[in-house]
Design a protein around this motif. Structure first.
Motif, PDB file in Angstrom:
ATOM      1  N   PHE A  83       0.619  -1.472   0.450  1.00 52.33           N
ATOM      2  CA  PHE A  83       0.564   0.420   0.082  1.00 52.33           C
ATOM      3  C   PHE A  83       1.116   1.360   0.078  1.00 52.33           C
ATOM      4  N   ASP A  84       2.151   1.097  -0.234  1.00 53.21           N
ATOM      5  CA  ASP A  84       3.208   2.997  -0.401  1.00 53.21           C
ATOM      6  C   ASP A  84       3.420   2.371  -1.596  1.00 53.21           C
ATOM      7  N   GLU A  85       2.775   3.761  -1.842  1.00 54.38           N
ATOM      8  CA  GLU A  85       2.394   3.521  -3.293  1.00 54.38           C
ATOM      9  C   GLU A  85       3.875   4.000  -3.832  1.00 54.38           C
ATOM     10  N   SER A  86       4.795   5.261  -3.129  1.00 55.41           N
ATOM     11  CA  SER A  86       6.206   6.076  -3.519  1.00 55.41           C
ATOM     12  C   SER A  86       7.517   4.450  -3.758  1.00 55.41           C
ATOM     13  N   GLY A  87       6.812   3.759  -2.395  1.00 53.59           N
ATOM     14  CA  GLY A  87       7.347   2.393  -2.262  1.00 53.59           C
ATOM     15  C   GLY A  87       7.954   1.367  -4.033  1.00 53.59           C
ATOM     16  N   MET A  88       6.220   1.362  -4.437  1.00 52.02           N
ATOM     17  CA  MET A  88       6.331   1.138  -5.698  1.00 52.02           C
ATOM     18  C   MET A  88       6.959   0.963  -6.800  1.00 52.02           C
ATOM     19  N   ALA A 132      -1.712 -17.699  -7.459  1.00 50.84           N
ATOM     20  CA  ALA A 132      -0.520 -17.360  -6.927  1.00 50.84           C
ATOM     21  C   ALA A 132      -0.382 -16.659  -5.843  1.00 50.84           C
ATOM     22  N   CYS A 133      -0.875 -15.592  -6.852  1.00 44.85           N
ATOM     23  CA  CYS A 133      -1.375 -14.118  -6.648  1.00 44.85           C
ATOM     24  C   CYS A 133      -2.337 -13.849  -5.038  1.00 44.85           C
ATOM     25  N   ALA A 134      -2.924 -14.619  -5.704  1.00 44.97           N
ATOM     26  CA  ALA A 134      -4.351 -14.421  -4.822  1.00 44.97           C
ATOM     27  C   ALA A 134      -3.853 -14.767  -3.030  1.00 44.97           C
ATOM     28  N   VAL A 135      -3.659 -15.953  -3.319  1.00 43.85           N
ATOM     29  CA  VAL A 135      -3.085 -16.586  -2.330  1.00 43.85           C
ATOM     30  C   VAL A 135      -1.392 -15.678  -1.693  1.00 43.85           C
ATOM     31  N   ASP A 136      -1.345 -15.114  -2.004  1.00 46.65           N
ATOM     32  CA  ASP A 136      -0.115 -14.680  -1.584  1.00 46.65           C
ATOM     33  C   ASP A 136      -0.553 -12.735  -0.927  1.00 46.65           C
ATOM     34  N   ARG A 137      -1.650 -12.422  -1.314  1.00 48.96           N
ATOM     35  CA  ARG A 137      -1.945 -11.452  -1.297  1.00 48.96           C
ATOM     36  C   ARG A 137      -2.971 -11.671  -0.288  1.00 48.96           C
ATOM     37  N   ILE A 138      -3.841 -12.358   0.131  1.00 47.37           N
ATOM     38  CA  ILE A 138      -5.260 -12.769   0.848  1.00 47.37           C
ATOM     39  C   ILE A 138      -4.793 -12.759   1.906  1.00 47.37           C
ATOM     40  N   MET A 139      -3.277 -13.051   2.330  1.00 50.75           N
ATOM     41  CA  MET A 139      -2.801 -14.056   3.880  1.00 50.75           C
ATOM     42  C   MET A 139      -2.412 -13.039   4.848  1.00 50.75           C
ATOM     43  N   GLY A 156      -2.002   4.013   7.867  1.00 45.67           N
ATOM     44  CA  GLY A 156      -3.928   4.820   7.291  1.00 45.67           C
ATOM     45  C   GLY A 156      -4.582   4.490   6.093  1.00 45.67           C
ATOM     46  N   VAL A 157      -4.002   2.642   5.970  1.00 47.73           N
ATOM     47  CA  VAL A 157      -4.482   2.176   4.863  1.00 47.73           C
ATOM     48  C   VAL A 157      -6.103   2.293   4.798  1.00 47.73           C
ATOM     49  N   LYS A 158      -6.944   3.032   3.873  1.00 50.20           N
ATOM     50  CA  LYS A 158      -7.997   2.574   3.270  1.00 50.20           C
ATOM     51  C   LYS A 158      -8.789   1.037   3.008  1.00 50.20           C
ATOM     52  N   VAL A 159      -9.998   1.260   2.813  1.00 50.72           N
ATOM     53  CA  VAL A 159     -10.708   0.198   2.064  1.00 50.72           C
ATOM     54  C   VAL A 159     -10.641   0.081   0.909  1.00 50.72           C
ATOM     55  N   ALA A 160     -10.399   0.966   0.050  1.00 47.15           N
ATOM     56  CA  ALA A 160     -10.826   1.204  -1.448  1.00 47.15           C
ATOM     57  C   ALA A 160      -8.997   0.858  -1.575  1.00 47.15           C
ATOM     58  N   GLN A 161      -8.292   1.152  -0.871  1.00 44.95           N
ATOM     59  CA  GLN A 161      -6.516   0.705  -1.374  1.00 44.95           C
ATOM     60  C   GLN A 161      -6.945  -1.330  -1.234  1.00 44.95           C
ATOM     61  N   VAL A 162      -7.473  -1.785  -0.607  1.00 46.11           N
ATOM     62  CA  VAL A 162      -8.117  -2.943   0.218  1.00 46.11           C
ATOM     63  C   VAL A 162      -8.172  -3.739  -1.336  1.00 46.11           C
ATOM     64  N   GLU A 163      -9.398  -3.011  -1.419  1.00 48.07           N
ATOM     65  CA  GLU A 163     -10.203  -3.749  -2.206  1.00 48.07           C
ATOM     66  C   GLU A 163      -9.932  -3.221  -4.020  1.00 48.07           C
ATOM     67  N   VAL A 165      -6.083  -3.424  -4.302  1.00 51.56           N
ATOM     68  CA  VAL A 165      -4.912  -4.301  -4.706  1.00 51.56           C
ATOM     69  C   VAL A 165      -4.970  -5.825  -4.316  1.00 51.56           C
ATOM     70  N   VAL A 166      -5.968  -6.360  -2.776  1.00 53.20           N
ATOM     71  CA  VAL A 166      -6.661  -7.176  -2.626  1.00 53.20           C
ATOM     72  C   VAL A 166      -7.704  -8.357  -3.461  1.00 53.20           C
ATOM     73  N   GLY A 167      -8.764  -7.183  -3.120  1.00 53.04           N
ATOM     74  CA  GLY A 167      -9.780  -7.257  -3.668  1.00 53.04           C
ATOM     75  C   GLY A 167      -9.515  -8.291  -5.352  1.00 53.04           C
ATOM     76  N   THR A 168      -9.055  -7.280  -6.430  1.00 54.22           N
ATOM     77  CA  THR A 168      -9.006  -7.797  -7.176  1.00 54.22           C
ATOM     78  C   THR A 168      -8.496  -8.371  -7.518  1.00 54.22           C
ATOM     79  N   ALA A 169      -7.354  -8.651  -7.090  1.00 51.26           N
ATOM     80  CA  ALA A 169      -6.957 -10.274  -6.932  1.00 51.26           C
ATOM     81  C   ALA A 169      -7.306 -11.035  -6.997  1.00 51.26           C
ATOM     82  N   VAL A 170      -7.919 -11.353  -5.599  1.00 50.36           N
ATOM     83  CA  VAL A 170      -9.043 -12.252  -5.447  1.00 50.36           C
ATOM     84  C   VAL A 170      -9.801 -12.736  -5.538  1.00 50.36           C
ATOM     85  N   LYS A 171     -10.169 -11.392  -6.403  1.00 47.89           N
ATOM     86  CA  LYS A 171     -11.913 -12.453  -7.204  1.00 47.89           C
ATOM     87  C   LYS A 171     -11.331 -12.588  -7.995  1.00 47.89           C
ATOM     88  N   LYS A 172     -10.308 -12.630  -9.164  1.00 53.62           N
ATOM     89  CA  LYS A 172     -10.018 -13.017 -10.270  1.00 53.62           C
ATOM     90  C   LYS A 172      -9.895 -14.423  -9.737  1.00 53.62           C
TER      91      LYS A 172
END
Length: 196
Positions: A83-88, A132-139, A156-163, A165-172
């Motif tokens: 969730f660190d956009e600058s670090g990405m 594999a990516c979904a498993v990595d993100r859900i843990m 200060g992570v926001k709901v939208a960030q989790v949705e 970054v994590v939700g997109t990968a998991v639902k895919k």
């Protein structure tokens, strides 16, 4: 000496035990390390396989191989908080160089095999990599939902960030896992573990 490079490689991986991640262990007593995370997702992939989309197209051994080596780059590049956009910025390039350096300890064909698995995981395009990516993100998500969510609250992570970054990968990767994600995301928000 026979097996010299293989021994050098496995000893180099011992450094994963010293790479602290942003995520905390479930009891919140300390940050987890990358070796612990890698072990946990390798086991979790085996448990979650029946829920994957396209299960018949997924090679569990390849998934396990991907998950066991994809964070090896953190020995050199460190853990980048998702969730660190600058670090990405520049993350892929830093990690690709680290992958080449670490896997380069080994001779061919294993050097290229590991590098190609790492790149496949990062691309998230094949059924194996998507799962594999979904498993990595859900843990880490689960550790935050069921723990005190220290890594989320301190950043200060926001709901939208989790949705996103994590939700997109998991639902895919899985309909059922996606449904569980939605329920747990709502729970985390209602408990004040995420900001709006």
């Amino acid at each position: 000496m026979i097996l010299e490079k293989e021994i050098q490689f496995i000893l180099a991986l011992d450094a994963l035990k010293k790479v602290d991640r942003r995520n905390f262990n479930l009891e919140d007593s300390r940050r987890e390390n990358t070796a612990e995370h890698s072990w946990q997702i390798v086991v979790f992939a085996q448990v979650l396989l029946p829920y994957a989309k396209n299960t018949d197209q997924i090679d569990l051994l390849r998934v396990i191989r991907m998950l066991s080596i994809h964070d090896v780059v953190e020995i050199e590049a460190g853990d980048t908080f998702i969730f660190d956009e600058s670090g990405m910025t520049g993350k892929y390039e830093r990690e690709l160089q680290a992958a080449k350096n670490t896997f380069g300890i080994l001779d061919e064909p294993l050097n290229s095999d590991f590098l190609n698995l790492w790149m496949e995981f990062e691309a998230e395009e094949t059924p194996d990599a998507i799962f594999a990516c979904a498993v990595d993100r859900i843990m880490p998500f689960l550790l935050n939902v069921y723990g005190s969510s220290k890594s989320w609250t301190e950043a200060g992570v926001k709901v939208a960030q989790v949705e996103n970054v994590v939700g997109t990968a998991v639902k895919k990767a899985s309909t059922e896992l996606g449904e569980a994600f939605d329920i747990l995301l709502k729970k985390a928000f209602e408990e004040g573990k995420l900001v709006d």
